[in-house]
Design an enzyme around this catalytic site. Sequence first.
Site, PDB file in Angstrom:
ATOM      1  N   GLU A 100      32.051  50.014 -13.034  1.00 44.58           N
ATOM      2  CA  GLU A 100      32.324  48.599 -13.259  1.00 44.58           C
ATOM      3  C   GLU A 100      32.423  47.811 -11.958  1.00 44.58           C
ATOM      4  O   GLU A 100      32.077  46.622 -11.924  1.00 44.58           O
ATOM      5  CB  GLU A 100      33.639  48.443 -14.045  1.00 44.58           C
ATOM      6  N   ASP A 118      26.035  38.692 -18.944  1.00 43.55           N
ATOM      7  CA  ASP A 118      25.787  39.609 -20.054  1.00 43.55           C
ATOM      8  C   ASP A 118      26.041  38.941 -21.398  1.00 43.55           C
ATOM      9  O   ASP A 118      26.137  39.614 -22.428  1.00 43.55           O
ATOM     10  CB  ASP A 118      26.661  40.859 -19.917  1.00 43.55           C
ATOM     11  N   THR A 123      33.776  37.984 -16.652  1.00 42.51           N
ATOM     12  CA  THR A 123      34.273  39.355 -16.743  1.00 42.51           C
ATOM     13  C   THR A 123      35.285  39.548 -15.632  1.00 42.51           C
ATOM     14  O   THR A 123      35.013  39.214 -14.471  1.00 42.51           O
ATOM     15  CB  THR A 123      33.131  40.371 -16.581  1.00 42.51           C
TER      16      THR A 123
END
Length: 312
Positions: A100, A118, A123
């Site tokens: 990640e 995405d 995020t």
Amino acid sequence: MARISARRGLAVAAFVVASLALASLAARGPETGDGGAGQTAAHASPAVGSTPGKDGASAGPPPSPDGRRSVRVGPNQKIRGDLSDPQKKDIAMRLVSSAENSTLDWTAQYGYIEDIHDGRGYTGGIVGFCSGTGDMRAVIERYTAAVPGNRLAAYLPALKRLNGSAAHTGLDPNFTADWKAAAADPAFRAAQDAERDRRYFNPALSQAKQDGLRVLGQFVYYDAIVMHGANGLAKLRRAAAAAAPPPARGGDEAAYLGAFLDARVALMEDERAHDDESRVQDAQRVFLAARNFDLDPPLRWRVYGDSYEIGV
């Protein structure tokens, strides 16, 4: 190290004592996997280990002296039980962080935030909470319950409206800066930990145990739920069980996990932002091929072309 006396007699005595101590250590060999520091990985800063060469052998010190690529774990090298053991959980967090955040130092990721395009908005945080999926809002709600009036509380109405959206409406221009600043607050970090466990870690662990999986399988489920969510994990379990029964139903653990990873790769190929399969092919399959069902170090893997190691 003791000070050296100017008098010959004390110097000789110090030499003898030091020699005996060194001989004793050599005879015993290493007793801990952290160089005798007595820390577990869950409470230690990343330590420098060694970097695997192309053939898997050690190729000297890691390229990053801060331990971003290579770490050592604590003294208990072979821990039985499950992924909730603090040391095993720390290993799981490091593995996820390598994929990640391209680092093993997962504890530095509370303030991470960006739009990775995405389709899920921003995020952020230790497992990639998203502004468009509801889990980022849940973190801030938990934080606000502990610290009313915090700098992120004002964004809750916007986050509620953005559920299911990739937009930043109501968040820009200051949301990312405020998220990073909040990461200095222990209460905000605790909120991320708690929401990670409630939404991802605990359900993955529970379902893996239901299927009769050991630590490796528990991690495989955890990594899958972090990326694909609860519905994605359920879909993967069904696909895997259709190909090979899980151990809880009398199946072979390796065969079932292989089927699960096959299904995971197929799902990732259908998701534009997740079509790099290295976290599965060059990490989880490597551990499975070694039949390391307890996820014991040393662990060596690659993600996105970068090499990582958790040593003993």
